[in-house]
Design a protein around this motif. Structure first.
Motif, PDB file in Angstrom:
ATOM      1  N   THR A 133       0.842  -1.206   0.000  1.00 34.33           N
ATOM      2  CA  THR A 133       0.000   0.000   0.000  1.00 34.33           C
ATOM      3  C   THR A 133       0.873   1.251   0.000  1.00 34.33           C
ATOM      4  N   GLY A 163      -1.225  -3.408  -3.352  1.00 33.81           N
ATOM      5  CA  GLY A 163      -1.358  -2.017  -2.909  1.00 33.81           C
ATOM      6  C   GLY A 163      -2.058  -1.146  -3.938  1.00 33.81           C
ATOM      7  N   VAL A 167      -5.540  -1.452  -3.176  1.00 33.05           N
ATOM      8  CA  VAL A 167      -5.909  -0.731  -1.940  1.00 33.05           C
ATOM      9  C   VAL A 167      -6.072   0.760  -2.269  1.00 33.05           C
TER      10      VAL A 167
END
Ligand SMILES: Cc1cc2nc3c(=O)[nH]c(=O)nc-3n(C[C@H](O)[C@H](O)[C@H](O)COP(=O)(O)OP(=O)(O)OC[C@H]3O[C@@H](n4cnc5c(N)ncnc54)[C@H](O)[C@@H]3O)c2cc1C
Length: 485
Positions: A25, A432, A435
């Protein structure tokens, strides 16, 4: 839930946890231009380098983790694997090309290191017919255009293909025949190295890391009450164990097995469970080092589904230090502890825990692995090589094995990315990006993102994992005999 206002690129963002969810992330936020990101972790990874021997006990530390595209009918994860495989190949390339610029490398790594080894992943069983999961994988990989990558190990056409691609020995890696499918897109990654690289890469992109038991450990959230009837509180930052406050416009909890106890509203959605890991040491002079080398021996899983406590095994080729690792997940053990709200939640406990450290593993896990070794790899015992080391490793299971990547209901400013359910490591270079899509509200109707929403078990829905059975339950570590080796 109403959509939160968009985050400015220089808004302070806090990520707690430098496992794969937190690392990935932070990397993708920085790559999309967010400039004020701080990752906190209670473990001093800059010193311990994600090594278990140096005291790391998160899920992401490890010597190796399986990579596979084989996901049965779950094509959303199959597609994610395809995406991740390209990202792993790019990271391998990045390492190789770093000989021209060694600032690209974390200290101690060289351009001859490699993260992903594509030696194939064999999903197999002792059944006489190919289980439904394997059939679905073969069909769905074909449909997605990955022709000839899923090789059924008793079909002449596939045996020939394996020979052409140099995978013959990976089709039947054990001393006794098994039935299965070799996923030639798969293999394994050197997990600790990959995490070190990700952390270094994120730092180079401007992400700050605050690591250590005092300065890096979240002890509480800072919040103010909300005037909105749909929100209980607005999270505006965190307090760490050294007493310092850190403000944030968005706080993202990526604390692996510690997340359910930090975020009680995950009760019944996620639970922390232990897998049992066994290591055999093959001496340098032994011919078995060659026999189990990754050029001949695949990563594998055996009787993974529908075998209850007697199945759920997986393993790897021997590593450069002679370690042959085998894992057991047939029973997902728990460590229920009463928490400050009076409820029990399972929390990680390992040999490195400060309270009630545990150095043993469940006897049942040991028995299943020993039986497998006697039946399928007797050459190890015949050469005097037995289980030399064991450990518990803590997963975060959701009831349906899907991740949880979403805003936390009723707490504005708080998100979580967790629920890896035993299969998230392979997505380190890419998860990520998803995300950040969730943060930005991009493509929220894609099947994967829908599957990761905050959710509850619906009436009549059969959970893949039965959660929260508590200290009286059959999976509690305190109700099962433990053994040392
Ligand atoms: C034994 C085992 C084998 C696995 N095998 C595979 C595999 O072969 N292939 C695969 O794809 N996946 C595999 N997985 C799953 C994968 O490893 C996990 O899904 C993934 O690593 C989870 O990452 P995470 O970031 O959620 O958690 P973690 O890696 O556990 O990281 C959480 C971090 O949060 C930190 N933290 C916790 N509490 C706090 C706090 N209060 N303050 C600050 N920091 C805190 C911890 O120190 C830790 O660093 C396996 C998992 C296990 C346990």
């Amino acid at each position: 839930m109403t959509s939160p206002p968009p985050l400015a690129k220089d808004s302070p963002i806090i990520i707690i946890g430098a496992g794969i969810f937190g690392l990935s992330t932070s990397l993708h936020l920085a790559q999309r231009g967010y400039s004020n990101i701080t990752v906190f972790d209670k473990q001093p990874y800059h010193k311990t380098l994600y090594s278990y021997d140096a005291g790391c006990d998160s899920a992401s530390f490890d010597i190796n983790k399986i990579i596979r595209s084989a996901y049965g009918s779950q094509t959303e994860y199959q597609d994610l694997s395809t995406e991740a495989l390209s990202a792993w190949a790019a990271w391998n390339e990045e390492l190789k090309s770093s000989s021209e610029d060694d600032t690209l490398l974390p200290p101690g790594m060289t351009s001859s290191d490699i993260f992903f080894i594509q030696n194939g992943h064999l999903t197999c069983s002792d059944a006489d017919t190919l289980p439904e999961f394997e059939r679905a994988t073969v069909e769905n990989m074909e449909l997605a255009g990955h022709h000839g990558t899923q090789l059924i190990n008793n079909e002449q056409r596939d045996i020939k293909l394996a020979s052409q691609q140099g995978f013959t020995s990976a089709l039947q890696p054990f001393d006794k025949h098994v039935l299965g499918v070799l996923d030639t897109t798969g293999g394994f990654v050197l997990a600790d190295k990959a995490c070190r690289f990700a952390l270094y890469k994120a730092k180079r992109l401007g992400v700050r890391f605050i690591l250590g038991a005092e300065s890096g450990r979240l002890t509480s959230f800072i919040h103010r009450s909300s005037v909105s009837p749909s929100t209980n509180s607005i999270i505006t930052g965190i307090v760490t164990a050294d007493g310092k406050s850190h403000s944030a416009a968005l706080t993202i909890l990526c604390c692996g097995g510690w997340t359910p106890s930090l975020l009680p509203s995950l009760d019944s959605l996620c639970e922390t469970t232990a897998g049992s890991v066994f290591m055999l040491h093959i001496p340098e002079a032994s011919p078995l080092r060659k026999r189990f080398h990754h050029s001949r021996f695949p990563s594998w899983s055996f009787n993974m589904r529908d075998h209850g406590a007697d199945g759920g095994l997986y393993g790897f080729p021997v590593d450069q230090n002679g370690v042959l690792k085998i894992g057991y997940r047939g029973t997902k053990y728990t460590n229920p502890q009463v928490q400050s709200d009076g409820r029990e939640r399972s929390v990680p406990v390992t040999k490195w825990s400060s309270n009630d450290a545990i150095t043993q593993v469940p006897q049942q896990a040991h028995q299943v692995v020993t039986k497998f070794l006697e039946e399928y790899l007797p050459e190890l015992g015949n050469s005097g090589i037995y289980i030399a080391e064991t450990r518990l490793c803590w997963y975060t299971d959701s009831f349906d094995n899907h991740y949880v990547i979403d805003r936390v209901p009723r707490h504005e400013g708080l998100m979580c990315a967790t629920g890896g359910s035993g299969h998230a490591f392979k997505f380190l270079p890419s998860i990520g990006n998803w995300v950040v899509d969730v943060i930005e509200g991009v493509g929220l109707d894609r099947p994967a993102i829908k599957a990761w929403r905050w959710r509850i078990l619906q009436e009549g829905e059969e959970p893949v994992n039965k959660l929260m059975e508590g200290s009286q339950g059959p999976r509690s570590l305190w109700n099962v005999p433990l053994v040392s080796v």
